[in-house]
Design a protein around this motif. Structure first.
Motif, PDB file in Angstrom:
ATOM      1  N   ALA A   1       0.826  -1.208   0.000  1.00  0.00           N
ATOM      2  CA  ALA A   1       0.000   0.000   0.000  1.00  0.00           C
ATOM      3  C   ALA A   1       0.860   1.258   0.000  1.00  0.00           C
ATOM      4  CB  ALA A   1      -0.953  -0.002   1.197  1.00  0.00           C
ATOM      5  N   MET A   2       1.965   1.219   0.747  1.00  0.00           N
ATOM      6  CA  MET A   2       2.861   2.371   0.770  1.00  0.00           C
ATOM      7  C   MET A   2       3.472   2.607  -0.613  1.00  0.00           C
ATOM      8  SD  MET A   2       2.639   3.733   3.687  1.00  0.00           S
ATOM      9  CE  MET A   2       3.914   4.940   3.496  1.00  0.00           C
TER      10      MET A   2
ATOM     11  N   ASP B   1       2.106   1.725  -3.434  1.00  0.00           N
ATOM     12  CA  ASP B   1       1.031   2.095  -4.344  1.00  0.00           C
ATOM     13  C   ASP B   1       0.573   3.540  -4.187  1.00  0.00           C
ATOM     14  OD1 ASP B   1       1.067  -0.424  -5.449  1.00  0.00           O
ATOM     15  OD2 ASP B   1      -0.672  -1.160  -4.328  1.00  0.00           O
ATOM     16  N   ARG B   2       1.000   4.194  -3.123  1.00  0.00           N
ATOM     17  CA  ARG B   2       0.612   5.589  -2.912  1.00  0.00           C
ATOM     18  C   ARG B   2       1.273   6.514  -3.919  1.00  0.00           C
ATOM     19  NH1 ARG B   2       0.537   6.452   3.620  1.00  0.00           N
ATOM     20  NH2 ARG B   2      -1.227   5.077   3.985  1.00  0.00           N
TER      21      ARG B   2
END
Length: 124
Positions: A83-84, A86-87
């Motif tokens: 998720a990090m 993908d930011r």
């Protein structure tokens, strides 16, 4: 005054209780099993977050939901790392800084995993 736990700590404790259970658990079941000074709504919020992250499955059980774990702590940590990345931003810079936080042993483990993954793709 009691020390405040982070949401990641609570998520890990909830996941551990779910993994230890023989059957899906409701928020009320978890509240009893965790034996922590938590509000029912806090447990519900943690379960909702875990469900949104794909860490647990839920099924309707009467008027409430019962939860079953999908991810363990390692899977949850991997999802957070993904998720990090993908930011957005500079992936190379993020990964370089991450590598800089690893011990020599962790770097060797990562290098071995990457080597194995590369070998599998080449051979497969």
């Amino acid at each position: 005054m009691a020390k405040r736990r982070g949401s990641g700590d609570l998520e890990s404790e909830v996941l551990a209780a779910l993994w230890a259970a023989d059957a899906p658990m409701t928020a009320g079941d978890l509240l009893d099993a965790l034996d922590l000074d938590l509000a029912y709504n806090t447990v519900q919020t943690i379960l909702a977050r875990l469900h949104a992250k794909g860490a647990v499955r839920r099924q309707l059980n009467g008027r409430s939901h019962a939860y079953t774990p999908v991810l363990d702590d390692a899977g949850l940590a991997a999802n957070r790392m993904r998720a990090m990345l993908d930011r957005g931003g500079d992936h190379a810079a993020v990964l370089t800084r991450f590598l800089g936080t690893l011990t020599a042993e962790e770097q060797a483990t990562l290098a071995g995993l990457l080597h194995d993954e590369h070998s599998e793709k080449r051979d497969g």
